[in-house]
Scaffold this active site. Sequence first.
Site, PDB file in Angstrom:
ATOM      1  N   GLU A 118      -9.754  -3.739   1.848  1.00  0.00           N
ATOM      2  CA  GLU A 118     -10.291  -4.547   2.618  1.00  0.00           C
ATOM      3  C   GLU A 118     -11.250  -3.490   3.908  1.00  0.00           C
ATOM      4  O   GLU A 118     -10.305  -2.908   4.662  1.00  0.00           O
ATOM      5  CB  GLU A 118      -9.616  -5.676   2.549  1.00  0.00           C
ATOM      6  CG  GLU A 118      -8.031  -5.444   2.826  1.00  0.00           C
ATOM      7  CD  GLU A 118      -7.179  -4.990   1.729  1.00  0.00           C
ATOM      8  OE1 GLU A 118      -7.458  -4.626   1.037  1.00  0.00           O
ATOM      9  OE2 GLU A 118      -6.086  -5.319   2.576  1.00  0.00           O
TER      10      GLU A 118
ATOM     11  N   ASP B  18      -4.250  -7.031  -7.703  1.00  0.00           N
ATOM     12  CA  ASP B  18      -4.748  -6.051  -6.165  1.00  0.00           C
ATOM     13  C   ASP B  18      -4.301  -5.179  -5.698  1.00  0.00           C
ATOM     14  O   ASP B  18      -3.225  -5.244  -6.074  1.00  0.00           O
ATOM     15  CB  ASP B  18      -5.105  -7.203  -4.328  1.00  0.00           C
ATOM     16  CG  ASP B  18      -6.054  -6.863  -3.821  1.00  0.00           C
ATOM     17  OD1 ASP B  18      -5.651  -6.773  -2.723  1.00  0.00           O
ATOM     18  OD2 ASP B  18      -6.868  -5.965  -2.980  1.00  0.00           O
ATOM     19  N   ASN B  19      -5.327  -4.612  -5.232  1.00  0.00           N
ATOM     20  CA  ASN B  19      -4.213  -2.481  -4.538  1.00  0.00           C
ATOM     21  C   ASN B  19      -3.511  -1.877  -5.282  1.00  0.00           C
ATOM     22  O   ASN B  19      -2.964  -1.053  -5.152  1.00  0.00           O
ATOM     23  CB  ASN B  19      -3.074  -3.167  -3.932  1.00  0.00           C
ATOM     24  CG  ASN B  19      -3.819  -4.036  -2.390  1.00  0.00           C
ATOM     25  OD1 ASN B  19      -3.062  -5.434  -2.617  1.00  0.00           O
ATOM     26  ND2 ASN B  19      -5.186  -3.752  -1.746  1.00  0.00           N
TER      27      ASN B  19
ATOM     28  N   LYS C 179       3.953  -4.593  -3.141  1.00  0.00           N
ATOM     29  CA  LYS C 179       3.489  -4.114  -5.164  1.00  0.00           C
ATOM     30  C   LYS C 179       4.577  -3.524  -6.069  1.00  0.00           C
ATOM     31  O   LYS C 179       4.678  -3.301  -6.620  1.00  0.00           O
ATOM     32  CB  LYS C 179       2.834  -2.675  -4.521  1.00  0.00           C
ATOM     33  CG  LYS C 179       1.794  -2.710  -3.203  1.00  0.00           C
ATOM     34  CD  LYS C 179       0.702  -4.287  -3.714  1.00  0.00           C
ATOM     35  CE  LYS C 179       0.400  -4.648  -2.425  1.00  0.00           C
ATOM     36  NZ  LYS C 179      -0.639  -6.133  -2.476  1.00  0.00           N
TER      37      LYS C 179
ATOM     38  N   ASP D 281      -1.187 -10.093  -5.105  1.00  0.00           N
ATOM     39  CA  ASP D 281      -0.994  -9.382  -3.623  1.00  0.00           C
ATOM     40  C   ASP D 281      -0.012  -9.538  -2.687  1.00  0.00           C
ATOM     41  O   ASP D 281       0.056  -9.560  -1.844  1.00  0.00           O
ATOM     42  CB  ASP D 281      -2.462 -10.376  -2.781  1.00  0.00           C
ATOM     43  CG  ASP D 281      -3.169  -9.729  -2.139  1.00  0.00           C
ATOM     44  OD1 ASP D 281      -4.140  -9.907  -1.660  1.00  0.00           O
ATOM     45  OD2 ASP D 281      -2.575  -8.471  -2.323  1.00  0.00           O
TER      46      ASP D 281
HETATM   47  N1  LIG Z   1       8.181 -11.615  -3.652  1.00  0.00           N
HETATM   48  C1  LIG Z   1       7.210 -12.358  -2.669  1.00  0.00           C
HETATM   49  N2  LIG Z   1       7.258 -13.904  -2.936  1.00  0.00           N
HETATM   50  C2  LIG Z   1       6.478 -14.009  -1.906  1.00  0.00           C
HETATM   51  N3  LIG Z   1       5.978 -13.090  -1.033  1.00  0.00           N
HETATM   52  C3  LIG Z   1       5.954 -12.439  -1.142  1.00  0.00           C
HETATM   53  C4  LIG Z   1       6.603 -11.501  -1.913  1.00  0.00           C
HETATM   54  N4  LIG Z   1       6.262 -10.255  -1.787  1.00  0.00           N
HETATM   55  C5  LIG Z   1       5.410 -10.263  -0.394  1.00  0.00           C
HETATM   56  N5  LIG Z   1       5.520 -11.265  -0.005  1.00  0.00           N
HETATM   57  C6  LIG Z   1       4.273 -12.051   1.325  1.00  0.00           C
HETATM   58  O1  LIG Z   1       3.359 -11.149   1.001  1.00  0.00           O
HETATM   59  C7  LIG Z   1       2.878 -11.177   2.275  1.00  0.00           C
HETATM   60  C8  LIG Z   1       1.224 -10.479   2.122  1.00  0.00           C
HETATM   61  N6  LIG Z   1       2.516  -9.341   2.189  1.00  0.00           N
HETATM   62  C9  LIG Z   1       1.398  -8.791   0.601  1.00  0.00           C
HETATM   63  C10 LIG Z   1       2.215  -7.503   0.918  1.00  0.00           C
HETATM   64  C11 LIG Z   1       1.564  -6.674  -0.434  1.00  0.00           C
HETATM   65  N7  LIG Z   1       0.527  -6.023   0.126  1.00  0.00           N
HETATM   66  C12 LIG Z   1       0.266  -5.235   0.952  1.00  0.00           C
HETATM   67  O2  LIG Z   1       1.317  -4.580   1.498  1.00  0.00           O
HETATM   68  C13 LIG Z   1      -0.988  -4.953   1.388  1.00  0.00           C
HETATM   69  C14 LIG Z   1      -0.696  -3.827   1.642  1.00  0.00           C
HETATM   70  C15 LIG Z   1      -2.296  -3.295   2.390  1.00  0.00           C
HETATM   71  N8  LIG Z   1      -2.308  -2.325   3.478  1.00  0.00           N
HETATM   72  O3  LIG Z   1      -1.339  -1.375   3.534  1.00  0.00           O
HETATM   73  O4  LIG Z   1      -3.767  -1.668   2.772  1.00  0.00           O
HETATM   74  C16 LIG Z   1      -2.967  -3.745   1.538  1.00  0.00           C
HETATM   75  C17 LIG Z   1      -2.747  -5.208   1.633  1.00  0.00           C
HETATM   76  O5  LIG Z   1      -4.435  -5.522   0.364  1.00  0.00           O
HETATM   77  C18 LIG Z   1      -1.667  -5.546   0.456  1.00  0.00           C
HETATM   78  O6  LIG Z   1      -1.878  -6.740  -0.135  1.00  0.00           O
HETATM   79  N9  LIG Z   1       3.258  -8.130   2.105  1.00  0.00           N
HETATM   80  N10 LIG Z   1       3.317  -8.075   2.758  1.00  0.00           N
HETATM   81  C19 LIG Z   1       4.129 -11.487   2.932  1.00  0.00           C
HETATM   82  O7  LIG Z   1       3.008 -12.386   4.274  1.00  0.00           O
HETATM   83  C20 LIG Z   1       4.594 -11.699   2.267  1.00  0.00           C
HETATM   84  O8  LIG Z   1       5.569 -12.499   2.683  1.00  0.00           O
HETATM   85 MG   LIG Z   2      -3.735  -7.308  -0.933  1.00  0.00          MG
END
Ligand SMILES: Nc1ncnc2c1ncn2[C@@H]1O[C@H](Cn2cc(CNC(=O)c3cc([N+](=O)[O-])cc(O)c3O)nn2)[C@@H](O)[C@H]1O
Ligand SMILES: [Mg+2]
Length: 216
Positions: free
Chosen positions: A201, A171-172, A146, A143
């Site tokens: 969501e 997810d997604n 992407k 999650d």
């Molecule tokens: N390589 C990585 N290693 C560890 N944590 C990570 C990494 N990339 C992102 N994260 C963390 O995931 C968390 C949540 N996150 C998830 C995303 C990607 N997810 C989405 O962008 C997303 C976007 C939507 N949306 O835009 O509708 C809906 C969803 O359910 C999603 O998961 N970006 N940050 C953030 O705190 C980030 O620091």
């Molecule tokens: Mg998600």
Amino acid sequence: TLTGSTRPERILAAVQRKATKGDARSVVNTIDQYCRYQEWAMNVGDEKGAILDSIVCEVKPSVMLELGTYCGYSTVRIASMLPPNARLLTLEFNPAYAAVARQVIAWAGVEDKVVLIEGPSGDWIPKMKEEFGVTSFDLVFLDHWKDRYLPDTKLMEECGLLRTGSILLADNVICPGTPEYLEYVRGSPRYESKYFRSHLEYTRVEDGLEKSVFLG
Ligand SMILES: Nc1ncnc2c1ncn2[C@@H]1O[C@H](Cn2cc(CNC(=O)c3cc([N+](=O)[O-])cc(O)c3O)nn2)[C@@H](O)[C@H]1O
Ligand SMILES: [Mg+2]
């Protein structure tokens, strides 16, 4: 005060104000209420969360990995379904998000089942065996970013962290979408993949979860 706060901090404030301490379900319900009626946030949410619950219950993982902790919503949701001796390792590289997640996880009373690791998944996956004594993951919930789903899946394969029967739940896969990952798991003879149709969501936009069994 909540002025100048971040969205995750406001979600934490709602949990500490409204959820019953030690009651994981009440933490999950509070976050869903807040994100549906106050401000949207990228938690897996209640609709896809129910599919996640059913798969966690079916798999009964002893060792599970979550990539992308964010505020800890799915971490709490998953941990509340795990038996006491099971472990959920969750990876978050954004320290501010990790700080919020730690407090959400503690408020829910599931900290004994959760290991929150701060840092990028690409750095930590190769260290899972030596640092955390992981042999292989029974279930992985993807999650995070992407465009990291595919490289991190290949990395887990290379590091021997997947065994015959290990399950990836992503997810997604529709919104925002993970086309390269989907093409890989659906096209590879090493995976048996299935799509669970749902919605993004707190919205009526189509999204879904992809469940892929590693065949070895
Ligand atoms: N390589 C990585 N290693 C560890 N944590 C990570 C990494 N990339 C992102 N994260 C963390 O995931 C968390 C949540 N996150 C998830 C995303 C990607 N997810 C989405 O962008 C997303 C976007 C939507 N949306 O835009 O509708 C809906 C969803 O359910 C999603 O998961 N970006 N940050 C953030 O705190 C980030 O620091
Ligand atoms: Mg998600």
